[in-house]
Design a protein around this motif. Structure first.
Motif, PDB file in Angstrom:
ATOM      1  N   CYS A   8      57.741  53.225 107.081  1.00  0.00           N
ATOM      2  CA  CYS A   8      56.525  52.467 106.793  1.00  0.00           C
ATOM      3  C   CYS A   8      55.822  53.019 105.558  1.00  0.00           C
ATOM      4  O   CYS A   8      55.561  54.216 105.483  1.00  0.00           O
ATOM      5  CB  CYS A   8      55.589  52.548 108.001  1.00  0.00           C
ATOM      6  N   GLU A  10      52.844  52.608 104.797  1.00  0.00           N
ATOM      7  CA  GLU A  10      51.454  52.905 105.131  1.00  0.00           C
ATOM      8  C   GLU A  10      51.307  54.254 105.829  1.00  0.00           C
ATOM      9  O   GLU A  10      50.516  55.093 105.425  1.00  0.00           O
ATOM     10  CB  GLU A  10      50.886  51.814 106.043  1.00  0.00           C
ATOM     11  N   CYS A  11      52.069  54.441 106.896  1.00  0.00           N
ATOM     12  CA  CYS A  11      51.866  55.652 107.701  1.00  0.00           C
ATOM     13  C   CYS A  11      53.106  56.535 107.748  1.00  0.00           C
ATOM     14  O   CYS A  11      53.103  57.568 108.388  1.00  0.00           O
ATOM     15  CB  CYS A  11      51.442  55.285 109.119  1.00  0.00           C
ATOM     16  N   CYS A  25      56.043  47.832 111.002  1.00  0.00           N
ATOM     17  CA  CYS A  25      55.917  49.191 111.515  1.00  0.00           C
ATOM     18  C   CYS A  25      55.397  49.125 112.941  1.00  0.00           C
ATOM     19  O   CYS A  25      54.360  48.539 113.214  1.00  0.00           O
ATOM     20  CB  CYS A  25      54.960  49.988 110.634  1.00  0.00           C
ATOM     21  N   CYS A  28      51.795  51.360 113.191  1.00  0.00           N
ATOM     22  CA  CYS A  28      50.491  50.894 112.709  1.00  0.00           C
ATOM     23  C   CYS A  28      50.429  49.378 112.566  1.00  0.00           C
ATOM     24  O   CYS A  28      49.383  48.816 112.296  1.00  0.00           O
ATOM     25  CB  CYS A  28      50.125  51.563 111.376  1.00  0.00           C
ATOM     26  N   HIS A  30      51.763  47.570 110.297  1.00  0.00           N
ATOM     27  CA  HIS A  30      51.864  47.109 108.911  1.00  0.00           C
ATOM     28  C   HIS A  30      53.105  46.247 108.728  1.00  0.00           C
ATOM     29  O   HIS A  30      54.160  46.555 109.264  1.00  0.00           O
ATOM     30  CB  HIS A  30      51.913  48.331 107.992  1.00  0.00           C
TER      31      HIS A  30
HETATM   32 ZN   LIG Z   1      53.013  52.260 109.772  1.00  0.00          ZN
END
Ligand SMILES: [Zn+2]
Length: 121
Positions: A8, A10-11, A25, A28, A30
């Motif tokens: 991911c 994002e995280c 994901c 999170c 995303h």
């Molecule tokens: Zn994520």
């Protein structure tokens, strides 16, 4: 789960799964596209957008009003008057001679119209 799926962005979690053309994901939530083609397929390669006389996008089944009088060449002839309501239009994937709407006009029957002479009702 295939190793090929990227983590991911994002995280950074590796619990990625595929959802159609998107990657999602699980940590999170995303969503992103694995490549950049997803956005393109929605606009350019997707359905052609047909808009009415004032720029509203039209869809199959819409009811429209004629905003310009249209002279009918074939059949018994005549003129479709401004304000004529046409229900249940069908958009043509391939415009015929500039006409991109298939419609059944009251008093005239089935015919093709140009999206530029109608307005979404
Ligand atoms: Zn994520």
């Amino acid at each position: 789960m295939p190793e090929a799926l990227p983590p991911c962005p994002e995280c950074d979690a590796r619990y990625t799964y595929e959802l159609g053309v998107l990657l999602v994901c699980a940590m999170c939530g995303h969503e992103w596209s694995a490549d950049q083609e997803a956005g393109e397929s929605q606009s350019a390669a997707g359905e052609p957008v047909i808009v009415d006389a004032v720029g509203n996008p039209l869809a199959d089944g819409d009811t429209v009003t004629v905003v310009k009088s249209v002279r009918v060449a074939g059949g018994g002839g005549g003129t479709i008057k401004i304000g004529t309501k046409v229900r249940g239009i069908r958009l043509l994937e391939r415009p015929v001679d500039g006409h991109d709407i298939d419609a059944r006009v009251p008093g005239f029957g089935p015919m093709k119209l140009k999206s530029s002479v109608v307005k979404k009702a």
